[in-house]
Design an enzyme around this catalytic site. Structure first.
Site, PDB file in Angstrom:
ATOM      1  N   LYS A  66      18.239 -51.441  79.456  1.00  0.00           N
ATOM      2  CA  LYS A  66      19.096 -52.235  78.574  1.00  0.00           C
ATOM      3  C   LYS A  66      19.990 -53.155  79.394  1.00  0.00           C
ATOM      4  O   LYS A  66      20.142 -54.330  79.078  1.00  0.00           O
ATOM      5  CB  LYS A  66      19.948 -51.317  77.695  1.00  0.00           C
ATOM      6  CG  LYS A  66      19.127 -50.575  76.651  1.00  0.00           C
ATOM      7  CD  LYS A  66      20.029 -49.681  75.815  1.00  0.00           C
ATOM      8  CE  LYS A  66      19.219 -48.893  74.788  1.00  0.00           C
ATOM      9  NZ  LYS A  66      20.087 -48.022  73.975  1.00  0.00           N
ATOM     10  N   ALA A  67      20.585 -52.615  80.462  1.00  0.00           N
ATOM     11  CA  ALA A  67      21.464 -53.415  81.315  1.00  0.00           C
ATOM     12  C   ALA A  67      20.676 -54.551  81.963  1.00  0.00           C
ATOM     13  O   ALA A  67      21.165 -55.672  82.080  1.00  0.00           O
ATOM     14  CB  ALA A  67      22.100 -52.525  82.375  1.00  0.00           C
TER      15      ALA A  67
END
Length: 16
Positions: free
Chosen positions: A6-7
């Site tokens: 996600k990051a």
């Protein structure tokens, strides 16, 4: 998805 993916999606613009 994992927090790492996600990051990376937000940071690199991959959009995973």
């Amino acid at each position: 998805l994992t927090a790492v993916l996600k990051a990376d999606a937000y940071g690199x613009g991959i959009g995973l």
